[in-house]
Design an enzyme around this catalytic site. Structure first.
Site, PDB file in Angstrom:
ATOM      1  N   ASP A   1      36.992  45.837  34.568  1.00 29.88           N
ATOM      2  CA  ASP A   1      37.236  46.586  35.944  1.00 29.88           C
ATOM      3  C   ASP A   1      38.783  46.296  36.244  1.00 29.88           C
ATOM      4  O   ASP A   1      39.275  45.179  36.306  1.00 29.88           O
ATOM      5  CB  ASP A   1      36.322  46.458  36.909  1.00 29.88           C
TER       6      ASP A   1
ATOM      7  N   GLU B   1      39.583  48.730  31.590  1.00 24.34           N
ATOM      8  CA  GLU B   1      39.770  50.123  32.281  1.00 24.34           C
ATOM      9  C   GLU B   1      41.280  49.716  33.132  1.00 24.34           C
ATOM     10  O   GLU B   1      41.393  49.096  33.944  1.00 24.34           O
ATOM     11  CB  GLU B   1      38.749  50.084  33.515  1.00 24.34           C
TER      12      GLU B   1
END
Length: 639
Positions: free
Chosen positions: A309, A362
Site C-alpha cells: 500500500d 500501489e
C-alpha cells in the site's frame, strides 16, 4: 553475555538489518527449558531502563517477571515457566523519563479482540497444511503469461452477523471461496488483516504487524481460509502496509519512550494527512522488522503475494505535505533515499526467500521501473497498479456519452505506456467509498444505460492489456457505494438487472480465461495492435489482442455511445470468417440484442490500415469480441 552462537548470530543480523526471520528471535515462543515448559519472551527496547512481562499470570505486576538486557543494543529476554498458548501479556517499560508504559508485543502472533489491546501467546507450528499441490504448481507457473483476475475483499463487510460482529475465517472460507470460484476469479486480495484498533481504518492503520486480526478468529483459522482457497485453485494476496503505523498508545509509537520504529525527525515521521507515523527506513532493526514481516506472511500463511500500500508515500518526502512541512534530501531532492534503498532491499530478500510470489506496488506516480528488477535500476516489484488507466477510464465513463468525443484521449492514452510496467488494472475499494459512488452509479444515463455502460466498461477492462482487479460488489452492480460497517446489498440479486450483471461477470471471466490473446502477451507490445484509435466523433475504438499463436488473435470493437451502427466497416488483419464470440449487448445480459449472429466474411479491400475488412453491426454502449474461425476461400486457394 550470550552463550548460544546461533542466538548471537541472529542478534548480529538483526542489528545489521539482515535478519529475515526476526519473528523467530523476538516475540513470545513456547519452549521447554531444563524439562520445564514455559514461554520465552524477547523484545527490542534499547532506550528502556527496565522491561518486564506482565499479564493476568502475575496480576500485571512488573516486579514479578523482569527481563534481562542481553546486549548493549537493547534486546531483553525472559523465560517464564508454566505459561502456555493463550497467555495474555504486555511489556511494562520504564523509560528514561521515569514513566511506566504498557506496550503490546511488536512481534505478537495473536492479539486480543478490540477494544482490548494485549498480546496473546500463540504457537504457529500446529496447523497441518493441505495445499502441497497448489504450492508445487505455483512454482512452475509464469504469472506474466497467465490469466489473473483479482477479487478485492473486505471480509467484515462482505457478509457479517450484524455491524461490527463478524463471522469466523472458517465460515468465510465456506461462503466466499465457492462464490469467487464460481465467478471465475483467479485470486482473492484481502484488505489488511494485521491487527488494528479501529474497524473503519480497514486495517490500514495497524498496531500488530505479525498478528492476524482477531476480529475473524485465530491464526490457524486464517490458515484454514488460505488452505481452502488453494484447494479451490484460488491464490491469496494480502494488502500490506509498510509505510506507516498508527499512534495508539499500546502500539509502536515511542515504543521504549523514544522514537524507535518511527523517525526521530518529526518532518519525516509525521504522515499529517493520515495522522500516522512513518517507519524509520534507515534504522537497521526496523528493516529487519519489516522485511521479516513480509516473509512471515508469505511463508507462515502460504500467501501468494502482497499488495504493498501507498508506495508513493514512502518514496517522496513531500507526499501529502505542504511547503515547510518537509525537508529536502541530501542531494536537494524530494525523494526519500532511505525508503528507496529499503524497498529494493526488501524485494530482493522476498524474491530470494519466495521466488514465486507476487509483489504488487500501489504506486500512484510516474516513478520509473517500479516493476523492474533491482539489478537494472528498478524497485524490484513484479507488478504495479495502473492508477493512470483507472483515473482516466472512470473520468471518461462518468461523462454523458454526448461529451465523450471531446475526451477521446482518456480511453486511448494508456496504450502509450501500457508496456512500460507489468500492470494491474485496479478498480479498488478507494474508488467506491467516501462519496465517490459505486461503480454502477458512476455510469450516466437512465437505468438501462447505466447497466450497458457498466458492461461496456468491464468488457474494455478485460480486453485492455494488464491483469485485472475488482472490488467486491462491482460484480453484481451494487448501487450504493461501499458501506464499510454493513454487508453487501445481496438482496439486489433478486432483480433481473443485477442477476444479469453477475452472470455477465461470470461469462466475461470464462471468455478471459479461454482466450490466451487476452493475457498471454499482456506485458509485451506485440500483444496489442490498434485497428482504429481515432474515431472520436462516434466514440468507437477497435484493436486486436494477440497471443503467441496467430490463430488465437481477437478483434475487439468498443462503442461508448448509445447509438447503433449497421453495416459498419472494421479493418481486420487477416482474411477469413470472423465470429462474434462475445457481445456485452446480448439480450441474456440485459442488452438490446444488437449482435452479429452470422459469421462475418472478410472482404479483400484495405481499411483502417489493414488488408481486409468486415462489415458488422456495432451495438449501443457495447463491446464485441470477434475471432477468426476459418480461413477465406482466397486463403485456401493460395495454399
Amino acid at each position: 553475555m550470550v552463550q548460544d552462537t546461533t542466538l548471537e548470530h541472529d542478534i548480529y543480523l538483526f542489528h545489521e538489518g539482515n535478519l529475515r526471520y526476526s519473528h523467530r528471535l523476538l516475540g513470545a515462543h513456547p519452549e521447554t527449558r531444563n524439562g520445564e515448559k514455559g514461554v520465552r519472551f524477547a523484545v527490542w527496547a534499547p532506550n528502556a531502563v527496565q522491561v518486564s512481562v506482565v499479564g493476568m499470570f502475575n496480576d500485571w505486576d512488573g516486579r514479578e517477571n523482569p527481563m534481562e538486557k542481553i546486549n548493549d543494543n537493547g534486546i531483553w529476554i525472559a523465560f517464564i515457566p508454566g505459561l502456555e498458548k493463550g497467555t495474555i501479556y504486555k511489556y511494562e517499560i520504564l523509560t528514561t523519563h521515569g514513566h511506566l508504559q504498557l506496550k503490546a508485543d511488536p512481534y505478537a502472533i495473536s492479539s486480543e479482540l478490540r477494544p482490548d489491546t494485549a498480546s496473546v501467546v500463540y504457537p504457529l507450528e500446529n496447523y497441518s497444511w493441505g495445499d502441497e499441490e497448489w504450492m508445487k504448481q505455483r512454482k512452475a507457473k509464469n504469472p506474466y503469461e497467465s490469466p489473473m483476475s483479482i477479487y478485492e475483499l473486505h471480509l467484515g463487510s462482505w457478509k457479517n452477523i450484524e455491524p461490527e460482529v463478524f463471522y469466523n475465517y472458517r465460515d468465510y472460507a465456506d461462503t466466499v471461496i465457492p462464490y469467487v470460484k464460481e465467478l471465475g476469479y483467479t485470486h482473492i486480495e484481502l484488505l489488511p488483516l494485521t491487527e488494528h484498533p479501529f474497524d473503519r481504518s480497514w486495517g490500514y492503520q495497524a498496531t500488530g504487524y505479525y498478528s492476524v486480526t482477531s476480529r475473524y478468529g485465530t491464526p490457524d483459522d486464517f490458515k484454514y481460509f488460505v488452505d481452502q482457497c488453494h484447494k479451490y485453485g484460488i491464490g491469496v494476496i494480502l494488502d500490506w502496509v509498510p509505510g506507516h503505523f498508527c499512534k495508539d498508545a499500546h502500539g509502536l509509537r515511542r515504543f521504549d519512550g523514544e522514537a524507535l520504529y518511527e523517525y526521530a525527525n518529526p518532518s519525516k515521521a509525521e504522515k499529517t494527512q493520515w495522522g500516522t507515523l512513518t517507519f524509520d527506513f534507515a534504522r537497521n532493526e526496523v528493516q529487519s522488522f519489516l522485511i521479516s514481516n513480509a516473509i512471515y506472511w508469505l511463508k507462515e500463511y502460504h500467501l501468494d503475494g502482497l499488495r504493498v500500500d501507498a508506495v508513493a508515500s514512502m518514496l517522496y518526502l513531500d507526499f501529502g505535505k505542504e511547503d515547510g512541512e518537509w525537508e529536502l534530501n541530501e542531494y536537494g531532492g524530494r525523494e526519500n533515499l532511505e525508503a528507496v534503498s529499503f524497498i529494493k532491499k526488501m524485494n530482493e530478500a522476498i524474491f530470494e526467500e519466495t521466488p514465486d510470489v507476487l509483489m504488487m506496488a500501489e504506486e500512484s506516480t510516474s516513478w520509473p521501473l517500479v516493476s523492474a528488477p533491482t539489478y537494472i535500476g528498478g524497485l524490484g516489484f513484479n507488478y504495479k497498479w495502473n492508477m493512470g488507466w483507472m483515473n482516466d477510464m472512470l473520468k471518461y465513463m462518468e461523462m454523458d456519452p454526448i461529451h465523450r468525443k471531446y475526451h477521446h484521449n482518456l480511453i486511448t492514452f494508456s496504450l502509450f505506456y501500457a508496456f512500460s510496467e507489468n500492470f494491474v488494472l485496479p478498480i479498488s475499494h478507494d474508488e467506491v467509498v467516501h462519496g465517490k459512488k459505486s461503480l454502477l452509479n458512476k455510469m450516466p444515463g437512465d437505468y438501462w444505460q447505466k447497466f450497458a455502460n457498466l458492461r461496456a466498461f468491464l468488457a474494455y477492462m478485460y480486453a485492455h492489456p494488464g491483469k485485472k482487479l475488482m472490488f467486491m460488489g462491482g460484480e453484481f452492480g451494487q448501487f450504493d457505494e461501499w458501506k464499510d460497517l454493513e454487508d453487501l446489498d445481496w438482496e439486489l440479486l433478486d432483480y433481473d438487472s443485477h442477476a444479469s450483471i453477475l452472470d455477465y461477470t461470470k461469462q466475461l471471466h470464462q471468455l478471459y480465461q479461454d482466450m490466451p490473446a487476452l493475457w498471454e502477451l499482456d506485458h509485451k507490445e506485440e500483444g496489442f495492435m490498434w485497428i482504429d484509435a481515432n474515431n472520436y466523433e462516434q466514440s468507437i475504438i477497435s484493436f486486436a489482442r494477440n497471443s503467441r499463436t496467430s490463430n488465437d488473435q481477437l478483434v475487439v470493437v468498443c462503442n461508448f455511445t448509445p447509438e447503433v451502427y449497421h453495416d459498419y466497416r472494421i479493418g481486420v488483419p487477416k482474411h477469413g470468417s470472423y465470429k462474434e464470440i462475445f457481445s456485452s449487448d446480448a439480450e441474456h445480459f440485459g442488452g438490446s440484442g444488437q449482435t452479429n449472429g452470422l459469421p462475418l466474411e472478410s472482404v479483400p479491400s484495405p481499411w483502417q490500415g489493414q488488408d481486409q475488412h468486415i462489415t458488422m453491426t456495432i451495438p449501443p454502449l457495447g463491446v464485441s469480441f470477434l475471432k477468426r474461425t476459418s480461413v477465406s476461400k482466397e486463403e485456401n486457394h493460395e495454399k
